[in-house]
Write an enzyme that holds these catalytic residues in place. Structure first.
Site, PDB file in Angstrom:
ATOM      1  N   TYR A 170       0.845  -1.206   0.000  1.00 17.90           N
ATOM      2  CA  TYR A 170       0.000   0.000   0.000  1.00 17.90           C
ATOM      3  C   TYR A 170       0.881   1.258   0.000  1.00 17.90           C
ATOM      4  O   TYR A 170       0.660   2.187  -0.796  1.00 17.90           O
ATOM      5  CB  TYR A 170      -0.905  -0.052   1.234  1.00 17.90           C
ATOM      6  CG  TYR A 170      -1.651   1.213   1.569  1.00 17.90           C
ATOM      7  CD1 TYR A 170      -2.789   1.590   0.864  1.00 17.90           C
ATOM      8  CD2 TYR A 170      -1.234   2.025   2.628  1.00 17.90           C
ATOM      9  CE1 TYR A 170      -3.487   2.749   1.198  1.00 17.90           C
ATOM     10  CE2 TYR A 170      -1.928   3.178   2.975  1.00 17.90           C
ATOM     11  CZ  TYR A 170      -3.052   3.538   2.256  1.00 17.90           C
ATOM     12  OH  TYR A 170      -3.739   4.678   2.585  1.00 17.90           O
TER      13      TYR A 170
HETATM   14  N1  LIG Z   1      -7.535   4.416   6.791  1.00 15.72           N
HETATM   15  C1  LIG Z   1      -6.491   5.129   7.155  1.00 15.72           C
HETATM   16  O1  LIG Z   1      -6.079   5.104   8.325  1.00 15.72           O
HETATM   17  C2  LIG Z   1      -5.778   5.975   6.145  1.00 15.72           C
HETATM   18  C3  LIG Z   1      -4.633   6.671   6.522  1.00 15.72           C
HETATM   19  C4  LIG Z   1      -4.037   7.551   5.607  1.00 15.72           C
HETATM   20  C5  LIG Z   1      -4.573   7.707   4.343  1.00 15.72           C
HETATM   21  N2  LIG Z   1      -5.687   6.987   3.979  1.00 15.72           N
HETATM   22  C6  LIG Z   1      -6.232   7.218   2.624  1.00 15.72           C
HETATM   23  O2  LIG Z   1      -7.249   8.197   2.725  1.00 15.72           O
HETATM   24  C7  LIG Z   1      -8.100   8.108   1.575  1.00 15.72           C
HETATM   25  C8  LIG Z   1      -9.553   8.341   1.919  1.00 15.72           C
HETATM   26  O3  LIG Z   1      -9.931   7.640   3.083  1.00 15.72           O
HETATM   27  P1  LIG Z   1     -11.478   7.368   3.386  1.00 15.72           P
HETATM   28  O4  LIG Z   1     -11.557   6.828   4.761  1.00 15.72           O
HETATM   29  O5  LIG Z   1     -12.316   8.522   2.985  1.00 15.72           O
HETATM   30  O6  LIG Z   1     -11.746   6.166   2.339  1.00 15.72           O
HETATM   31  P2  LIG Z   1     -13.117   5.465   1.926  1.00 15.72           P
HETATM   32  O7  LIG Z   1     -14.235   5.872   2.803  1.00 15.72           O
HETATM   33  O8  LIG Z   1     -12.817   4.003   1.798  1.00 15.72           O
HETATM   34  O9  LIG Z   1     -13.400   6.080   0.473  1.00 15.72           O
HETATM   35  C9  LIG Z   1     -12.685   5.676  -0.643  1.00 15.72           C
HETATM   36  C10 LIG Z   1     -13.514   5.993  -1.873  1.00 15.72           C
HETATM   37  O10 LIG Z   1     -12.773   5.540  -3.023  1.00 15.72           O
HETATM   38  C11 LIG Z   1     -13.731   5.088  -3.950  1.00 15.72           C
HETATM   39  N3  LIG Z   1     -13.208   4.147  -4.919  1.00 15.72           N
HETATM   40  C12 LIG Z   1     -12.694   2.919  -4.699  1.00 15.72           C
HETATM   41  N4  LIG Z   1     -12.425   2.326  -5.866  1.00 15.72           N
HETATM   42  C13 LIG Z   1     -12.806   3.184  -6.847  1.00 15.72           C
HETATM   43  C14 LIG Z   1     -12.817   3.141  -8.266  1.00 15.72           C
HETATM   44  N5  LIG Z   1     -12.385   2.059  -8.930  1.00 15.72           N
HETATM   45  N6  LIG Z   1     -13.272   4.207  -8.943  1.00 15.72           N
HETATM   46  C15 LIG Z   1     -13.722   5.306  -8.285  1.00 15.72           C
HETATM   47  N7  LIG Z   1     -13.755   5.411  -6.941  1.00 15.72           N
HETATM   48  C16 LIG Z   1     -13.305   4.356  -6.234  1.00 15.72           C
HETATM   49  C17 LIG Z   1     -14.785   4.384  -3.106  1.00 15.72           C
HETATM   50  O11 LIG Z   1     -15.955   4.311  -3.870  1.00 15.72           O
HETATM   51  P3  LIG Z   1     -17.257   3.458  -3.424  1.00 15.72           P
HETATM   52  O12 LIG Z   1     -17.938   4.318  -2.388  1.00 15.72           O
HETATM   53  O13 LIG Z   1     -18.025   3.302  -4.679  1.00 15.72           O
HETATM   54  O14 LIG Z   1     -16.747   2.156  -2.840  1.00 15.72           O
HETATM   55  C18 LIG Z   1     -14.883   5.297  -1.901  1.00 15.72           C
HETATM   56  O15 LIG Z   1     -15.905   6.231  -2.075  1.00 15.72           O
HETATM   57  C19 LIG Z   1      -7.799   6.751   0.948  1.00 15.72           C
HETATM   58  O16 LIG Z   1      -7.048   6.950  -0.235  1.00 15.72           O
HETATM   59  C20 LIG Z   1      -6.926   6.044   1.979  1.00 15.72           C
HETATM   60  O17 LIG Z   1      -5.999   5.188   1.364  1.00 15.72           O
HETATM   61  C21 LIG Z   1      -6.292   6.138   4.856  1.00 15.72           C
END
Ligand SMILES: NC(=O)c1ccc[n+]([C@@H]2O[C@H](COP(=O)([O-])OP(=O)(O)OC[C@H]3O[C@@H](n4cnc5c(N)ncnc54)[C@H](OP(=O)(O)O)[C@@H]3O)[C@@H](O)[C@H]2O)c1
Length: 208
Positions: free
Chosen positions: A123
């Protein structure tokens, strides 16, 4: 200036859309499927998938916030196809449409995947490859590298110094959403990379 949010149905993306829409800031949501909440608000929606040809979703948009991610429940294949390849293709599309600023929601660990947890190394590598591609693109970029995301309300306080204590490397999703919106408003954040955790500074002091 119209901003396209990619990942707009996600937790951070949805907050960005709702806040910008409520503030009257022109914003477009890129979604994979229809969304009754955003439709009811009257948000401008473009249905597109990062794994298909989505480039036309950027048409007419001046800025892009990329906050999509495949999530922890899918395998490394989707991390490659969405977090890395989807982001890289978005950079290409942003160049094609002469986007003025690209805000990338990256992650802690992307600066040095070899020194992070081995379980999420793939990742971190994907995030780094996407970030590096954006850096080399010639686009005006802002890269945010948040710590572990929390669901509590925004604190309003951030820091761009990543603590050595991994347990302290946290930030609320709402603070990240606010940081993304802040980055659109000031040229101070252009061509900068910010580690981001909760802390004691205001966004305007921390992101300068
Ligand atoms: N979790 C952590 O602790 C952490 C830490 C640092 C950074 N991040 C990063 O922060 C970012 C946002 O986090 P979050 O919690 O808001 O994530 P999230 O709620 O999982 O939202 C991710 C979005 O990406 C969309 N997505 C996935 N595959 C796609 C595709 N093929 N085409 C278009 N859209 C797509 C999903 O769409 P659907 O709604 O249709 O599924 C979802 O709406 C992510 O990039 C994550 O890697 C996370």
């Amino acid at each position: 200036m119209t901003t396209l949010v990619i990942g707009a149905a996600g937790q951070i993306g949805r907050m960005i859309i709702k806040k910008m829409h409520a503030a009257g800031q022109p914003v477009v949501a890129m979604l994979r499927k229809p969304d009754s909440e955003l439709e009811a608000l009257g948000v401008d929606i473009r249905l597109a998938d990062l794994e298909e040809d989505f480039s036309q979703a950027l048409a007419g948009c001046d800025k892009v916030i990329f906050t999509a991610g495949s999530g922890a429940k899918t395998g490394a294949d989707k991390t490659i196809l969405v977090d890395m390849w989807g982001a890289i293709k978005t950079v290409d599309a942003a160049r094609q449409f002469e986007v003025k600023q690209f805000v990338m929601v990256s992650s802690r660990g992307a600066e040095d995947p070899d020194n992070g947890p081995s379980a999420i190394k793939h990742y971190s590598v994907c995030k780094k490859m996407a970030d590096d591609y954006l850096l080399a693109s010639g686009l005006s970029y802002t890269i945010l590298r948040p710590g572990r995301l929390l669901n509590e309300p925004a604190t309003g306080g951030v820091s761009t110094v990543m603590p050595t204590d991994k347990e302290a490397q946290v930030i609320t999703r709402e603070d990240v959403a606010d940081a993304c919106i802040h980055c659109l408003k000031t040229s101070d954040t252009i061509n900068k990379i910010y580690p981001l955790v909760n802390g004691n500074s205001s966004l305007s002091n921390a992101l300068s």
